[in-house]
Motif scaffolding. Structure first.
Motif, PDB file in Angstrom:
ATOM      1  N   PHE A  72      58.486  62.079  53.901  1.00 19.80           N
ATOM      2  CA  PHE A  72      57.687  63.186  52.773  1.00 19.80           C
ATOM      3  C   PHE A  72      57.014  63.936  53.459  1.00 19.80           C
ATOM      4  O   PHE A  72      56.139  63.630  54.814  1.00 19.80           O
ATOM      5  CB  PHE A  72      57.018  62.562  51.480  1.00 19.80           C
ATOM      6  CG  PHE A  72      57.852  62.117  50.512  1.00 19.80           C
ATOM      7  CD1 PHE A  72      57.365  62.716  49.198  1.00 19.80           C
ATOM      8  CD2 PHE A  72      57.683  60.707  50.655  1.00 19.80           C
ATOM      9  CE1 PHE A  72      58.194  61.638  47.877  1.00 19.80           C
ATOM     10  CE2 PHE A  72      58.239  59.921  49.344  1.00 19.80           C
ATOM     11  CZ  PHE A  72      58.851  61.042  48.052  1.00 19.80           C
ATOM     12  N   ILE A  73      57.197  65.187  53.939  1.00 21.33           N
ATOM     13  CA  ILE A  73      55.674  66.608  53.892  1.00 21.33           C
ATOM     14  C   ILE A  73      55.921  66.932  54.045  1.00 21.33           C
ATOM     15  O   ILE A  73      56.116  67.338  52.671  1.00 21.33           O
ATOM     16  CB  ILE A  73      57.057  66.298  55.551  1.00 21.33           C
ATOM     17  CG1 ILE A  73      57.480  67.238  54.932  1.00 21.33           C
ATOM     18  CG2 ILE A  73      57.258  65.289  56.685  1.00 21.33           C
ATOM     19  CD1 ILE A  73      58.702  68.195  56.381  1.00 21.33           C
ATOM     20  N   THR A  74      54.294  68.020  53.974  1.00 25.84           N
ATOM     21  CA  THR A  74      53.966  68.303  53.534  1.00 25.84           C
ATOM     22  C   THR A  74      53.451  70.067  54.490  1.00 25.84           C
ATOM     23  O   THR A  74      53.124  69.334  55.618  1.00 25.84           O
ATOM     24  CB  THR A  74      51.750  68.463  53.312  1.00 25.84           C
ATOM     25  OG1 THR A  74      52.424  67.998  51.887  1.00 25.84           O
ATOM     26  CG2 THR A  74      51.361  69.978  52.309  1.00 25.84           C
ATOM     27  N   ILE A  93      58.334  71.822  45.002  1.00 26.44           N
ATOM     28  CA  ILE A  93      58.878  71.051  45.982  1.00 26.44           C
ATOM     29  C   ILE A  93      60.139  71.042  46.826  1.00 26.44           C
ATOM     30  O   ILE A  93      60.914  70.874  45.714  1.00 26.44           O
ATOM     31  CB  ILE A  93      58.366  68.722  45.757  1.00 26.44           C
ATOM     32  CG1 ILE A  93      56.777  68.426  46.018  1.00 26.44           C
ATOM     33  CG2 ILE A  93      58.716  67.950  46.363  1.00 26.44           C
ATOM     34  CD1 ILE A  93      56.346  67.553  44.934  1.00 26.44           C
ATOM     35  N   ARG A  94      60.830  70.607  47.107  1.00 25.85           N
ATOM     36  CA  ARG A  94      62.130  70.639  47.904  1.00 25.85           C
ATOM     37  C   ARG A  94      62.922  69.450  48.188  1.00 25.85           C
ATOM     38  O   ARG A  94      61.860  68.687  49.167  1.00 25.85           O
ATOM     39  CB  ARG A  94      62.688  71.868  48.356  1.00 25.85           C
ATOM     40  CG  ARG A  94      62.043  72.915  47.609  1.00 25.85           C
ATOM     41  CD  ARG A  94      63.001  73.604  46.569  1.00 25.85           C
ATOM     42  NE  ARG A  94      62.739  74.904  46.076  1.00 25.85           N
ATOM     43  CZ  ARG A  94      61.840  74.834  44.907  1.00 25.85           C
ATOM     44  NH1 ARG A  94      61.019  73.994  44.581  1.00 25.85           N
ATOM     45  NH2 ARG A  94      61.673  75.989  44.475  1.00 25.85           N
ATOM     46  N   ALA A  95      64.048  68.989  47.905  1.00 25.94           N
ATOM     47  CA  ALA A  95      64.419  67.970  48.587  1.00 25.94           C
ATOM     48  C   ALA A  95      65.290  68.001  49.486  1.00 25.94           C
ATOM     49  O   ALA A  95      66.272  68.950  49.900  1.00 25.94           O
ATOM     50  CB  ALA A  95      65.110  66.918  47.523  1.00 25.94           C
ATOM     51  N   ILE A  96      65.786  67.247  50.672  1.00 22.84           N
ATOM     52  CA  ILE A  96      66.532  67.260  51.645  1.00 22.84           C
ATOM     53  C   ILE A  96      67.290  65.917  51.483  1.00 22.84           C
ATOM     54  O   ILE A  96      67.390  64.580  52.333  1.00 22.84           O
ATOM     55  CB  ILE A  96      65.950  67.719  52.875  1.00 22.84           C
ATOM     56  CG1 ILE A  96      65.179  69.225  52.860  1.00 22.84           C
ATOM     57  CG2 ILE A  96      67.259  67.997  54.142  1.00 22.84           C
ATOM     58  CD1 ILE A  96      64.652  69.049  54.278  1.00 22.84           C
ATOM     59  N   LYS A 102      56.895  69.478  50.473  1.00 23.08           N
ATOM     60  CA  LYS A 102      55.755  69.408  49.149  1.00 23.08           C
ATOM     61  C   LYS A 102      55.052  70.680  50.172  1.00 23.08           C
ATOM     62  O   LYS A 102      54.687  70.566  51.171  1.00 23.08           O
ATOM     63  CB  LYS A 102      54.250  69.175  48.694  1.00 23.08           C
ATOM     64  CG  LYS A 102      54.004  69.642  48.388  1.00 23.08           C
ATOM     65  CD  LYS A 102      52.617  69.240  48.148  1.00 23.08           C
ATOM     66  CE  LYS A 102      51.401  69.039  46.729  1.00 23.08           C
ATOM     67  NZ  LYS A 102      50.638  68.699  46.299  1.00 23.08           N
ATOM     68  N   PHE A 103      55.176  72.207  49.060  1.00 27.41           N
ATOM     69  CA  PHE A 103      55.031  73.604  50.311  1.00 27.41           C
ATOM     70  C   PHE A 103      53.406  74.328  49.584  1.00 27.41           C
ATOM     71  O   PHE A 103      53.259  73.571  48.394  1.00 27.41           O
ATOM     72  CB  PHE A 103      55.837  74.669  50.323  1.00 27.41           C
ATOM     73  CG  PHE A 103      57.097  74.428  50.703  1.00 27.41           C
ATOM     74  CD1 PHE A 103      57.025  75.097  52.137  1.00 27.41           C
ATOM     75  CD2 PHE A 103      58.471  73.949  49.999  1.00 27.41           C
ATOM     76  CE1 PHE A 103      58.818  74.774  52.650  1.00 27.41           C
ATOM     77  CE2 PHE A 103      59.718  73.765  50.998  1.00 27.41           C
ATOM     78  CZ  PHE A 103      59.455  74.016  52.607  1.00 27.41           C
ATOM     79  N   ASP A 104      52.596  73.550  50.611  1.00 28.26           N
ATOM     80  CA  ASP A 104      51.231  74.100  50.048  1.00 28.26           C
ATOM     81  C   ASP A 104      50.879  75.864  50.237  1.00 28.26           C
ATOM     82  O   ASP A 104      51.741  75.875  51.771  1.00 28.26           O
ATOM     83  CB  ASP A 104      49.885  73.960  50.616  1.00 28.26           C
ATOM     84  CG  ASP A 104      50.021  72.012  50.025  1.00 28.26           C
ATOM     85  OD1 ASP A 104      50.340  72.268  48.910  1.00 28.26           O
ATOM     86  OD2 ASP A 104      48.794  71.755  51.078  1.00 28.26           O
ATOM     87  N   VAL A 105      50.750  76.622  49.653  1.00 27.45           N
ATOM     88  CA  VAL A 105      50.867  78.422  49.877  1.00 27.45           C
ATOM     89  C   VAL A 105      49.379  78.896  49.665  1.00 27.45           C
ATOM     90  O   VAL A 105      48.286  78.763  49.553  1.00 27.45           O
ATOM     91  CB  VAL A 105      51.819  79.097  48.395  1.00 27.45           C
ATOM     92  CG1 VAL A 105      50.898  80.550  48.556  1.00 27.45           C
ATOM     93  CG2 VAL A 105      52.792  78.191  47.762  1.00 27.45           C
TER      94      VAL A 105
END
Length: 439
Positions: free
Chosen positions: A287-289, A328-331, A351-354
């Motif tokens: 997991f990364i943000t 959240i997007r999965a690869i 996980k994307f923080d805007v």
């Protein structure tokens, strides 16, 4: 190449099966063979079903544990008997089968497959030979080491039998029984606690250090001074395999401290993972943000992420697919290698923080242009009259809470505890609530 496949056969899986396949097989068999399903059967059939269920449960407990599975693959059931902790095998089966007995039924000829005479030799219930305590060696590793694998040489110190006296402590026949403890290795003392009250205290004999025998000073070995062992430093090459986990043990049999007359315990190298700056791990997934700005969230983007093996992943998000904060997007297949099956990998989740523009950073012209590009604001009819009050909103302060909100931090945003939760739905549906008794 595994030594034997009995536990794999119990779960109807191959030795190359992954963790998820083993879990699915276990849940399927446990559901079919659960003793609660056998109501209207004879006592013999019920006992046989219970034994079968215990065997399936044990097979899963071994194959689902990376360390135990590794031991089983290398040494078979005999290796599990010796165990990492010396008595681990006995403890497991004491719990599952009521000790080194067993009873009939089961999936192999001759009853219980884990205690046949031809497997371990000797009779049931025979005492285990004493062995020295295992040694633990913590090995610091990075997440990159667990992803790529690592070979590292470690150095540790242990006690070994003295080469000068071969562990006897002195000349041949020099050992005599300790007179203070009568060769028992411990002494008993009595303490007066009060009128008619006596406490018996047992402790290690100081004269013989618990060995039950002593050697005269003139007959002691000059190399170890009668201690029978000496300290020795040793180097061992440790192979950290891909997909190993934080806290996992790598066992080196017979590399612990030596003592005369007893088996030598094991050296346990315990992996301790350092925290990573970017990646966090949950089993086989990573997991990364990542922080993106409002333009990227609305108009798409390309970003580069450096993976644990040095590769650079280019993540592309198309324009028009808007990313909301917290999306959240999965690869697939870019997570951790699976232990024992390094060609299979988990997933990488991003996980994307805007990040929105700072307050008052847009002038009136820019705001006007944005309004022409973005969807129109909904039209609201403003009521009129004395009953209408126009109020201003202020920024929320998490350190302050209203009296009705239960104080600071209630539900994280000052709302009453349980606000918006499923508890109200459960109660409405007649669900039973369980509360802790604090009295």
């Amino acid at each position: 190449m595994v030594k034997e496949t009995k536990l794999y056969d119990l779960l109807n899986v191959s030795p190359t099966a992954g963790d998820s396949e083993i879990r699915k097989a276990y849940y399927k068999l446990a559901k079919i063979n659960h003793p609660d399903k056998f109501h209207d059967v004879s006592p013999e059939e019920k006992e046989k079903a219970e034994e079968k269920f215990k065997e399936i449960k044990f097979a899963y407990e071994v194959l689902n544990d990376p360390s135990k599975r590794e031991t089983y693959d290398r040494y078979g059931l005999e290796g599990l008997k010796d165990g990492i902790g010396g008595t681990e095998f006995e403890d497991i089966f004491s719990h599952l089968f009521g000790g080194f007995g067993g009873g009939g039924g089961g999936g192999f000829e001759g009853g219980n497959p884990f205690f046949p005479f031809d497997l371990f030799g000797g009779s049931r219930g025979r005492p285990q030979k004493r062995r020295t305590q295992n040694m633990a060696y913590p090995l610091k590793v990075n997440l990159e080491d667990l992803y790529n694998g690592l070979t590292k040489t470690i150095e540790f110190e242990r006690s070994v039998l003295c080469s000068g006296c071969q562990g006897s402590g002195g000349k041949s026949g020099a050992s005599v029984s300790c007179k203070k403890c009568n060769g028992r290795g411990f002494s008993v003392q009595y303490r007066q606690l009060g009128p008619g009250m006596v406490q018996q205290v047992q402790g290690v004999c100081k004269d013989c250090s618990g060995e039950g025998e002593v050697i005269d000073e003139k007959d002691r070995c000059k190399q170890c001074n009668g201690k029978k062992t000496i300290k020795q430093k040793k180097k061992i090459e440790v192979h950290v395999e891909k997909g190993m986990s934080d806290g996992q043990k790598i066992t080196f049999r017979g590399e612990s401290n030596q003592e005369p007359g007893v088996d030598t315990g094991d050296l346990l190298v315990i992996l301790q993972q350092n925290e990573h700056d970017l990646f966090t791990r949950n089993q086989d997934d990573l997991f990364i943000t990542h922080v993106i700005n409002i333009t990227e969230a609305l108009c798409g983007f390309k970003i580069v992420v450096k993976h644990l093996d040095g590769r650079k992943l280019v993540l592309k998000h198309p324009a028009g697919e808007i990313l909301a904060p917290g999306s959240i997007r999965a690869i697939p297949n870019e997570g951790m290698p699976m232990y024992k099956h390094p060609t299979e990998k988990g997933n990488l989740y991003v996980k994307f923080d805007v990040k929105f523009p700072d307050n008052n950073s847009l002038n009136e012209d820019a705001i006007a242009k944005l309004e022409t590009l973005l969807p129109p604001k909904p039209k609201i009819e403003i009521p009129q009259g004395e009953h209408v009050d126009e109020v201003s909103m202020v920024e929320f302060d998490a350190t302050r809470g209203s009296k009705s909100s239960g104080g600071p931090g209630a539900s994280g945003f000052g709302f009453p505890t349980g606000y918006g939760s499923d508890e109200e739905d459960d109660e409405a549906a007649g669900g039973q609530r369980v509360e802790c008794n604090t009295h």
